[in-house]
Design a protein around this motif. Structure first.
Motif, PDB file in Angstrom:
ATOM      1  N   GLY A   1       0.802  -1.210   0.000  1.00 44.72           N
ATOM      2  CA  GLY A   1       0.000   0.000   0.000  1.00 44.72           C
ATOM      3  C   GLY A   1       0.837   1.263   0.000  1.00 44.72           C
ATOM      4  O   GLY A   1       2.039   1.248   0.260  1.00 44.72           O
TER       5      GLY A   1
ATOM      6  N   CYS B   1      -2.912  -4.381   1.821  1.00 42.52           N
ATOM      7  CA  CYS B   1      -3.547  -3.149   2.270  1.00 42.52           C
ATOM      8  C   CYS B   1      -4.072  -2.347   1.070  1.00 42.52           C
ATOM      9  O   CYS B   1      -4.730  -2.889   0.184  1.00 42.52           O
ATOM     10  CB  CYS B   1      -2.543  -2.360   3.104  1.00 42.52           C
ATOM     11  N   THR B   2      -3.756  -1.066   0.993  1.00 43.10           N
ATOM     12  CA  THR B   2      -4.257  -0.233  -0.095  1.00 43.10           C
ATOM     13  C   THR B   2      -3.530  -0.476  -1.407  1.00 43.10           C
ATOM     14  O   THR B   2      -3.814   0.195  -2.401  1.00 43.10           O
ATOM     15  CB  THR B   2      -4.149   1.264   0.271  1.00 43.10           C
TER      16      THR B   2
ATOM     17  N   LEU C   1      -5.824  -0.819  -4.320  1.00 44.61           N
ATOM     18  CA  LEU C   1      -6.185   0.335  -5.146  1.00 44.61           C
ATOM     19  C   LEU C   1      -5.219   0.500  -6.309  1.00 44.61           C
ATOM     20  O   LEU C   1      -5.616   0.857  -7.423  1.00 44.61           O
ATOM     21  CB  LEU C   1      -6.200   1.602  -4.293  1.00 44.61           C
TER      22      LEU C   1
ATOM     23  N   THR D   1      -9.316  -4.969   0.862  1.00 39.11           N
ATOM     24  CA  THR D   1      -8.311  -3.952   1.148  1.00 39.11           C
ATOM     25  C   THR D   1      -8.506  -3.522   2.600  1.00 39.11           C
ATOM     26  O   THR D   1      -9.328  -4.089   3.316  1.00 39.11           O
ATOM     27  CB  THR D   1      -8.446  -2.753   0.189  1.00 39.11           C
ATOM     28  N   HIS D   2      -7.734  -2.552   3.039  1.00 40.03           N
ATOM     29  CA  HIS D   2      -7.914  -2.016   4.395  1.00 40.03           C
ATOM     30  C   HIS D   2      -9.346  -1.509   4.534  1.00 40.03           C
ATOM     31  O   HIS D   2      -9.899  -0.894   3.622  1.00 40.03           O
ATOM     32  CB  HIS D   2      -6.926  -0.877   4.627  1.00 40.03           C
TER      33      HIS D   2
ATOM     34  N   ALA E   1     -10.326   1.900   3.358  1.00 43.83           N
ATOM     35  CA  ALA E   1     -10.235   2.205   1.926  1.00 43.83           C
ATOM     36  C   ALA E   1     -11.301   1.484   1.118  1.00 43.83           C
ATOM     37  O   ALA E   1     -11.343   1.638  -0.104  1.00 43.83           O
ATOM     38  CB  ALA E   1      -8.845   1.833   1.401  1.00 43.83           C
TER      39      ALA E   1
END
Length: 341
Positions: A70, A101-102, A105, A120-121, A124
């Motif tokens: 991320g 995590c991110t 994205l 994802t987290h 987010a």
């Protein structure tokens, strides 16, 4: 030795990189290279400089695994189009693509999550859903596997994902050994939710709904049928359902179910009460109903959950060893595994 490339950008989350790298390095089965867009060090989210082995565009031919951690400003702007294009190109040549995590994205921006399930987290999730409608978000998962693409939840979930990679590639025995040395679960046994449902719900501006949510939390076993809740708020059942979806993000029934499960989790962790008694106290009915609900929500049974998460600190001043019962022999350290404290 399987080759893993970690794609770095300014603002990369340090633990998103360090956690999985520690697992993979500890297994002894991977060659790990860090690549940034220009081959230079990047500044992590906590300000630490992290070196790169090469530039992303220097990678040639197929690789085994592309890992995308991320990115968290303010130590760097979100990666631009050049980074996304490189991730798309390298991901297309990789046997497997994973994010932490991110990083999901970033995979979505590269088009690598189109038509796939992902997580994802939790913070987010809304952004992922709104910006990338072709991605099927599973907001409550620790990690999600969809074909050759794997995504994980926030920060420490990257360790769970990396252990799953080791298990896939080198078998459960090695993954279990690495987990024991890192003092973590090989697989989190239940409690898969990333967050408490109450903590995740934003403060509602509707006073009646706010009072109802407080009442559900205070007495999970009370009558919380749709009709009873609608009467308490003085709205129609249809309007209450719309309120819940808009303000809470869940249906009324789903929210009540999650509150009751969390209440049962707390009692399983802190008391010696029987499952049937806990089920009644939390509004889950019978022990069999509670078992079915736990399997649906947490993917484990109440008994297994208690065995994994029951604390003994208040009784014996000690907690059972993660990954095995107290008294288990310490496994022989495999070649290449380095224990650090």
């Amino acid at each position: 030795m399987k080759e893993v490339v970690v794609a770095l950008c300014d603002g990369v989350v340090l633990l998103d990189v360090a956690g999985p790298m520690q697992v993979l390095h500890g297994s002894g089965g991977y060659r790990i290279r860090r690549a940034s867009i220009d081959g230079r060090p990047v500044r992590t989210d906590v300000g630490v400089l992290l070196g790169a082995d090469l530039a992303l565009d220097e990678l040639e031919g197929p690789i085994d695994t592309l890992l995308v951690p991320g990115c968290a400003p303010p130590y760097g702007d979100r990666p631009g189009e050049a980074f996304s294009n490189l991730v798309r190109d390298i991901g297309g040549r990789a046997r497997r693509v994973v994010s932490v995590c991110t990083g999901a994205l970033l995979l979505a921006e590269a088009g690598l999550l189109d038509g796939r399930r992902a997580t994802t987290h939790w913070a987010a999730g809304a952004e992922l859903e709104s910006r990338f409608p072709r991605v099927a978000l599973e907001p409550d998962a620790i990690f999600v596997r969809d074909g050759p693409v794997m995504t994980s939840a926030g920060v420490t979930a990257g360790i769970d994902l990396a252990l799953a990679l080791v298990e896939d590639d080198h078998g459960p025995d090695l993954a279990r050994t690495v987990a024991k040395y890192m003092v973590v679960f090989l697989q989190r046994p239940g409690g898969q939710s990333q967050f408490s449902v109450r903590g995740a719900v934003p403060a509602t501006r509707h006073p009646g709904l706010r009072r109802l949510l407080d009442a559900i939390a205070a007495e999970p076993a009370a009558d919380h049928t749709l009709a009873a809740m609608a009467a308490q708020v003085a709205v129609s059942e249809r309007h209450l359902t719309r309120l819940f979806r808009r303000e809470v993000g869940l249906t009324p029934g789903r929210y009540v179910e999650r509150i009751r499960v969390e209440a049962a989790q707390a009692l399983l962790e802190t008391t010696t009460d029987g499952v049937a008694s806990i089920a009644r106290r939390c509004g889950l009915g019978s022990d069999e109903t509670m078992r079915r609900t736990f399997l649906k929500v947490l993917r484990t049974t109440p008994t297994a959950y208690r065995r994994s998460f029951r604390t003994s600190r208040s009784h014996r001043g000690v907690v059972d060893t993660v990954g095995g019962a107290q008294g288990d022999a310490v496994p022989e350290q495999p070649e290449g595994l380095t224990l650090t404290c």
